[in-house]
Design a protein around this motif. Structure first.
Motif, PDB file in Angstrom:
ATOM      1  N   GLY A 126      43.292  40.388   8.878  1.00 36.22           N
ATOM      2  CA  GLY A 126      42.478  40.734   7.714  1.00 36.22           C
ATOM      3  C   GLY A 126      41.849  39.540   7.018  1.00 36.22           C
ATOM      4  O   GLY A 126      41.096  39.715   6.064  1.00 36.22           O
ATOM      5  N   LEU A 127      42.151  38.332   7.465  1.00 35.42           N
ATOM      6  CA  LEU A 127      41.551  37.134   6.878  1.00 35.42           C
ATOM      7  C   LEU A 127      40.380  36.678   7.740  1.00 35.42           C
ATOM      8  O   LEU A 127      40.409  36.824   8.954  1.00 35.42           O
ATOM      9  CB  LEU A 127      42.578  36.000   6.787  1.00 35.42           C
ATOM     10  N   THR A 128      39.389  36.100   7.089  1.00 36.29           N
ATOM     11  CA  THR A 128      38.274  35.535   7.843  1.00 36.29           C
ATOM     12  C   THR A 128      38.679  34.176   8.398  1.00 36.29           C
ATOM     13  O   THR A 128      39.655  33.566   7.949  1.00 36.29           O
ATOM     14  CB  THR A 128      37.034  35.343   6.945  1.00 36.29           C
ATOM     15  N   GLU A 129      37.917  33.705   9.357  1.00 36.52           N
ATOM     16  CA  GLU A 129      38.166  32.375   9.919  1.00 36.52           C
ATOM     17  C   GLU A 129      38.064  31.304   8.826  1.00 36.52           C
ATOM     18  O   GLU A 129      38.840  30.357   8.801  1.00 36.52           O
ATOM     19  CB  GLU A 129      37.171  32.089  11.050  1.00 36.52           C
ATOM     20  N   GLU A 130      37.122  31.489   7.914  1.00 32.82           N
ATOM     21  CA  GLU A 130      36.961  30.529   6.814  1.00 32.82           C
ATOM     22  C   GLU A 130      38.174  30.543   5.891  1.00 32.82           C
ATOM     23  O   GLU A 130      38.618  29.492   5.410  1.00 32.82           O
ATOM     24  CB  GLU A 130      35.688  30.834   6.011  1.00 32.82           C
ATOM     25  N   GLU A 131      38.726  31.726   5.628  1.00 29.22           N
ATOM     26  CA  GLU A 131      39.924  31.814   4.788  1.00 29.22           C
ATOM     27  C   GLU A 131      41.112  31.120   5.456  1.00 29.22           C
ATOM     28  O   GLU A 131      41.862  30.391   4.802  1.00 29.22           O
ATOM     29  CB  GLU A 131      40.269  33.280   4.488  1.00 29.22           C
ATOM     30  N   VAL A 132      41.271  31.324   6.745  1.00 25.13           N
ATOM     31  CA  VAL A 132      42.370  30.685   7.470  1.00 25.13           C
ATOM     32  C   VAL A 132      42.183  29.173   7.470  1.00 25.13           C
ATOM     33  O   VAL A 132      43.122  28.417   7.197  1.00 25.13           O
ATOM     34  CB  VAL A 132      42.480  31.231   8.910  1.00 25.13           C
ATOM     35  N   THR A 133      40.974  28.710   7.732  1.00 24.37           N
ATOM     36  CA  THR A 133      40.699  27.277   7.736  1.00 24.37           C
ATOM     37  C   THR A 133      40.967  26.675   6.360  1.00 24.37           C
ATOM     38  O   THR A 133      41.597  25.623   6.247  1.00 24.37           O
ATOM     39  CB  THR A 133      39.239  27.005   8.169  1.00 24.37           C
ATOM     40  N   MET A 136      44.718  26.486   5.769  1.00 22.53           N
ATOM     41  CA  MET A 136      45.326  25.396   6.536  1.00 22.53           C
ATOM     42  C   MET A 136      45.019  24.039   5.898  1.00 22.53           C
ATOM     43  O   MET A 136      45.892  23.166   5.849  1.00 22.53           O
ATOM     44  CB  MET A 136      44.844  25.428   7.989  1.00 22.53           C
ATOM     45  N   LEU A 137      43.820  23.870   5.393  1.00 23.29           N
ATOM     46  CA  LEU A 137      43.482  22.623   4.697  1.00 23.29           C
ATOM     47  C   LEU A 137      44.324  22.459   3.433  1.00 23.29           C
ATOM     48  O   LEU A 137      44.813  21.373   3.128  1.00 23.29           O
ATOM     49  CB  LEU A 137      41.991  22.575   4.358  1.00 23.29           C
ATOM     50  N   THR A 138      44.489  23.549   2.702  1.00 23.11           N
ATOM     51  CA  THR A 138      45.312  23.515   1.492  1.00 23.11           C
ATOM     52  C   THR A 138      46.758  23.197   1.842  1.00 23.11           C
ATOM     53  O   THR A 138      47.392  22.356   1.185  1.00 23.11           O
ATOM     54  CB  THR A 138      45.224  24.859   0.739  1.00 23.11           C
ATOM     55  N   LEU A 139      47.297  23.830   2.862  1.00 24.95           N
ATOM     56  CA  LEU A 139      48.669  23.547   3.289  1.00 24.95           C
ATOM     57  C   LEU A 139      48.833  22.081   3.662  1.00 24.95           C
ATOM     58  O   LEU A 139      49.828  21.444   3.295  1.00 24.95           O
ATOM     59  CB  LEU A 139      49.050  24.412   4.492  1.00 24.95           C
ATOM     60  N   SER A 140      47.870  21.545   4.398  1.00 26.12           N
ATOM     61  CA  SER A 140      47.932  20.128   4.782  1.00 26.12           C
ATOM     62  C   SER A 140      47.983  19.231   3.555  1.00 26.12           C
ATOM     63  O   SER A 140      48.745  18.267   3.503  1.00 26.12           O
ATOM     64  CB  SER A 140      46.732  19.750   5.654  1.00 26.12           C
ATOM     65  N   ARG A 141      47.189  19.544   2.569  1.00 26.18           N
ATOM     66  CA  ARG A 141      47.173  18.734   1.335  1.00 26.18           C
ATOM     67  C   ARG A 141      48.501  18.848   0.583  1.00 26.18           C
ATOM     68  O   ARG A 141      49.024  17.862   0.069  1.00 26.18           O
ATOM     69  CB  ARG A 141      46.013  19.171   0.439  1.00 26.18           C
TER      70      ARG A 141
END
Length: 156
Positions: A126-133, A136-141
């Motif tokens: 249910g998430l878009t590719e942009e939402e997942v990306t 993942m960027l937020t998690l990395s930070r």
């Protein structure tokens, strides 16, 4: 929004609680898919690291998967017992011991990677590719922030 100093902390507004809860659910879903292969989530990160580069020392594995030496030693003992890894002297430096994958672990790679892919597909449904990306960027930070904090530095 997260609670500030002096404000009550509620489970559903606590980043730590929510991420921990997500982690437990991910581990349960992964366990359901990898247990039939004789692999538990606590071994999965080590296997992935060794799939990326086989023949690492215990210390190198600790650095890559971010767990302490005693936990790694216990996990590697279990993995060796389960026929997933072997220990061998480093031919370049006989004082060092290298952790290498067994043939059995290599045979499981595609099944384990597929299992992880299935879990990732379920959790991102249910998430878009942009939402997942973006997530993942937020998690990395967030990870970078906590790693810097534990090292005594603060990134801004």
């Amino acid at each position: 929004m997260t609670a500030g100093a002096g404000e009550p902390l509620h489970r559903h507004s606590s980043l730590g609680y929510q991420v921990n809860h997500l982690g437990r659910l991910l581990a349960q879903a992964l366990r359901a898919r990898t247990a039939p292969h004789g692999v538990v989530p606590g071994q999965f990160a080590q296997l992935l690291a060794l799939y990326e580069q086989d023949g690492l020392t215990q210390n190198q594995l600790c650095e890559r998967v971010r767990i302490d030496q005693s936990t790694m030693a216990h996990t590697l003992q279990r993995m060796q017992r389960d026929g997933l890894v072997e220990r061998a002297a480093d031919p370049a430096d006989r004082r060092r011991v290298l952790i290498t994958l067994t043939g059995r672990a290599r045979e499981l790679e595609s099944d384990l990677v597929r299992a992880a892919g299935e879990v990732n597909a379920v959790v991102t449904r249910g998430l878009t590719e942009e939402e997942v990306t973006g997530f993942m960027l937020t998690l990395s930070r967030l990870i970078e922030n906590l790693e810097a904090d534990s090292a005594g530095g603060v990134q801004s």
